[in-house]
Design a protein around this motif. Structure first.
Motif, PDB file in Angstrom:
ATOM      1  N   SER A 178      21.466 -23.796  13.931  1.00  0.00           N
ATOM      2  CA  SER A 178      22.129 -24.606  14.945  1.00  0.00           C
ATOM      3  C   SER A 178      21.601 -24.339  16.355  1.00  0.00           C
ATOM      4  O   SER A 178      21.748 -25.171  17.244  1.00  0.00           O
ATOM      5  CB  SER A 178      23.645 -24.361  14.902  1.00  0.00           C
ATOM      6  OG  SER A 178      23.939 -22.983  15.011  1.00  0.00           O
ATOM      7  N   CYS A 223      17.458 -24.412   6.469  1.00  0.00           N
ATOM      8  CA  CYS A 223      18.199 -25.278   7.380  1.00  0.00           C
ATOM      9  C   CYS A 223      18.095 -26.706   6.860  1.00  0.00           C
ATOM     10  O   CYS A 223      17.542 -26.946   5.785  1.00  0.00           O
ATOM     11  CB  CYS A 223      17.625 -25.194   8.801  1.00  0.00           C
ATOM     12  SG  CYS A 223      17.663 -23.535   9.530  1.00  0.00           S
ATOM     13  N   GLY A 267      29.107 -20.811  12.536  1.00  0.00           N
ATOM     14  CA  GLY A 267      27.704 -20.427  12.479  1.00  0.00           C
ATOM     15  C   GLY A 267      27.037 -21.111  11.308  1.00  0.00           C
ATOM     16  O   GLY A 267      27.419 -22.216  10.909  1.00  0.00           O
ATOM     17  N   ASP A 268      26.043 -20.454  10.743  1.00  0.00           N
ATOM     18  CA  ASP A 268      25.328 -20.987   9.590  1.00  0.00           C
ATOM     19  C   ASP A 268      25.803 -20.298   8.322  1.00  0.00           C
ATOM     20  O   ASP A 268      25.912 -19.065   8.278  1.00  0.00           O
ATOM     21  CB  ASP A 268      23.823 -20.778   9.738  1.00  0.00           C
ATOM     22  CG  ASP A 268      23.237 -21.598  10.881  1.00  0.00           C
ATOM     23  OD1 ASP A 268      23.834 -22.648  11.196  1.00  0.00           O
ATOM     24  OD2 ASP A 268      22.202 -21.196  11.439  1.00  0.00           O
ATOM     25  N   SER A 327      19.308 -18.653  13.578  1.00  0.00           N
ATOM     26  CA  SER A 327      20.310 -19.709  13.475  1.00  0.00           C
ATOM     27  C   SER A 327      19.664 -21.083  13.406  1.00  0.00           C
ATOM     28  O   SER A 327      18.770 -21.405  14.186  1.00  0.00           O
ATOM     29  CB  SER A 327      21.258 -19.648  14.673  1.00  0.00           C
ATOM     30  OG  SER A 327      22.128 -20.749  14.670  1.00  0.00           O
ATOM     31  N   PRO A 382      25.172 -25.567   9.247  1.00  0.00           N
ATOM     32  CA  PRO A 382      26.124 -25.081  10.252  1.00  0.00           C
ATOM     33  C   PRO A 382      27.559 -25.455   9.885  1.00  0.00           C
ATOM     34  O   PRO A 382      27.825 -26.568   9.409  1.00  0.00           O
ATOM     35  CB  PRO A 382      25.686 -25.784  11.532  1.00  0.00           C
ATOM     36  CG  PRO A 382      24.971 -27.012  11.074  1.00  0.00           C
ATOM     37  CD  PRO A 382      24.334 -26.662   9.774  1.00  0.00           C
ATOM     38  N   GLU A 393      27.671 -15.636   5.340  1.00  0.00           N
ATOM     39  CA  GLU A 393      27.276 -16.036   6.679  1.00  0.00           C
ATOM     40  C   GLU A 393      25.818 -15.675   6.868  1.00  0.00           C
ATOM     41  O   GLU A 393      25.384 -14.565   6.520  1.00  0.00           O
ATOM     42  CB  GLU A 393      28.136 -15.333   7.726  1.00  0.00           C
ATOM     43  CG  GLU A 393      27.836 -15.765   9.155  1.00  0.00           C
ATOM     44  CD  GLU A 393      28.778 -15.145  10.174  1.00  0.00           C
ATOM     45  OE1 GLU A 393      28.683 -15.516  11.360  1.00  0.00           O
ATOM     46  OE2 GLU A 393      29.607 -14.286   9.795  1.00  0.00           O
ATOM     47  N   ASN A 394      25.045 -16.603   7.365  1.00  0.00           N
ATOM     48  CA  ASN A 394      23.620 -16.367   7.541  1.00  0.00           C
ATOM     49  C   ASN A 394      23.393 -15.436   8.725  1.00  0.00           C
ATOM     50  O   ASN A 394      23.664 -15.794   9.870  1.00  0.00           O
ATOM     51  CB  ASN A 394      22.886 -17.694   7.758  1.00  0.00           C
ATOM     52  CG  ASN A 394      21.381 -17.520   7.811  1.00  0.00           C
ATOM     53  OD1 ASN A 394      20.847 -16.573   7.240  1.00  0.00           O
ATOM     54  ND2 ASN A 394      20.698 -18.417   8.486  1.00  0.00           N
TER      55      ASN A 394
END
Length: 446
Positions: free
Chosen positions: A292, A379, A211-212, A290, A257, A285-286
């Motif tokens: 991504s 991001c 994930g991010d 997301s 990501p 973890e974000n």
């Protein structure tokens, strides 16, 4: 016995005054140990050290009135010896390897670093001895004062090749106070100084999720930080995945990501001339939108509250504003044009939890966006090359001072028209007299 003790005390004091601190003869150098401040007196000292070209200043290579110390280093590291602010004389100092009276070059020698006082630096090894020479400028009078000795131990993860191995989420301490630079500049980093990050330390991080990931120093450092992330590769790495300088005041945040089990290099440094310091990087973890898998269209979210300003009080009412970072998690760009209707507005409200209830204790006018940055705080930013557009994956931070500036504030349309203001659709602003609101609208409490 009392008389004997008193007599010995007087003799000891008399002897100390006569010899001073530091010895006039190199072969009888006074032993000192560790870090700290050590007094010297070279008022009546002669000169028995040799001149050296490394000591040259204004054509002079020889100091006068030298006294000597032999210092034992308690650990391995970089030593700084200084008289800055510790004496009124025109000092001149030098450091030599070993205890034998020197016939060769010093490790370092200096006359004037801070006014007419001096400072030298050299690398020391734990348990080794070094001769320290404290004198005065050629022809100047000696006097009293102190030398300070400080030792900075090497940073274990100063080099990329020695990156500290970490994994998962949590707080991870760092200290780049005495770090050097072995990374290269990158176009994703600040444009200043060719995108270089100074005083960098390194971590080799393994992701424990897909994930991010969110990496930041926002709440973990007080100095001006910079952050970058790279795919695991040979050192020094190139092609940063993401890089950020100021996402939260002068601290940093990056999101990118990751794949469970993959390794990444994290670089923690400072902005140009910042002195560095200690702190923590926070890795998590974000849980938000997301990067991504962006949503359709522009999707701007306020993802971080960076700071606040106190604007004082009027009567019993206090005024505050909050700095915030806006992130575009969508797959389209967002117009951000000042003085038109094509820009976002930010409303700030204040709540508290009391007796298991949420109470609103304050409300704000709206702040009008007027231009967008291209930060990588949320991001990886796809730079639109237009300061009037928030690009895909880009972040824009407005400080609390900007968010509270009255020239950028206005009322909501319904409030504006209710209290005698007007709505201007072409500019996107809603004129609202300040006096109208304060006189006619009490502050809600529940």
């Amino acid at each position: 016995m009392r008389t004997l003790n008193t007599t010995l005390f007087i003799l000891a004091c008399s002897s100390s005054t006569a010899l001073g601190q530091g010895n006039d003869t190199c072969s009888l150098a006074q032993p000192i140990l560790g870090e700290g401040t050590f007094a010297f007196d070279n008022s009546a000292a002669t000169t028995d050290g040799l001149p050296d070209p490394l000591c040259e200043n204004a054509g002079q290579t020889q100091m006068d009135h030298d006294v000597w110390f032999v210092w034992t280093s308690p650990s391995t590291g970089s030593v700084t010896m200084s008289t800055c602010g510790l004496t009124s004389i025109d000092s001149w100092i030098a450091a030599y390897d070993g205890t034998a009276c020197p016939t060769g070059a010093p490790l370092d020698c200096n006359d004037d670093t801070c006014g007419t006082q001096s400072q030298v630096s050299f690398v020391a090894t734990a348990g080794s001895d070094y001769l320290l020479r404290v004198g005065a400028w050629a022809g100047a009078a000696g006097g009293t004062g102190s030398i300070s000795l400080s030792l900075q131990t090497p940073v274990v993860n100063d080099d990329c090749a020695n990156a500290e191995v970490i994994s998962g989420e949590g707080l991870f301490p760092f200290d780049n106070t005495s770090a050097t630079v072995d990374g290269v500049g990158d176009v994703l980093c600040t444009a200043a100084a060719a995108g270089q990050i100074e005083k960098d330390v390194w971590f080799r991080w393994t992701a424990t999720f897909t994930g991010d990931v969110h990496v930041r120093t926002c709440n973990g450092a007080s100095h001006d930080t910079q952050l970058a992330a790279y795919d695991l590769q040979a050192c020094p790495p190139s092609g940063a995945l993401v890089c950020n300088d100021d996402a939260c005041n002068v601290q940093s945040a990056i999101t990118f990501p990751v794949v469970n089990g993959s390794e990444y290099l994290l670089r923690v440094g400072v902005w140009q001339t910042s002195p560095g310091g200690s702190g923590d990087i926070e890795i998590s973890e974000n849980a938000g939108p997301s990067c991504s898998t962006p949503v359709s269209g522009p999707d701007v979210v306020v993802g971080n509250l960076t700071e606040f300003s106190n604007w004082g009080t009027v009567g019993t009412r206090a005024a505050y504003s909050i700095g915030a970072t806006a992130c575009n998690f969508g797959d389209q760009e967002m117009p951000w044009q000042g003085n038109t209707a094509q820009h976002p507005v930010i409303a700030q409200n204040l709540y508290r939890v009391r007796d298991e209830r949420i109470e609103q204790v304050g409300l704000s006018w709206v702040k009008h966006g007027f231009g967008s940055a291209t930060e990588n705080a949320c991001c990886i930013c796809q730079d639109p090359n237009n300061g009037q557009i928030l690009g895909i994956g880009c972040a824009d931070t407005y400080g609390s001072g900007t968010n509270g500036a009255q020239s950028l504030l206005s009322g909501l349309p319904s409030l504006s028209e209710s209290f005698g203001g007007s709505t201007t659709t072409t500019s996107g602003t809603f004129d609202l007299p300040v006096s109208s609101v304060f006189s006619a609208m009490p502050m809600p409490r529940r």
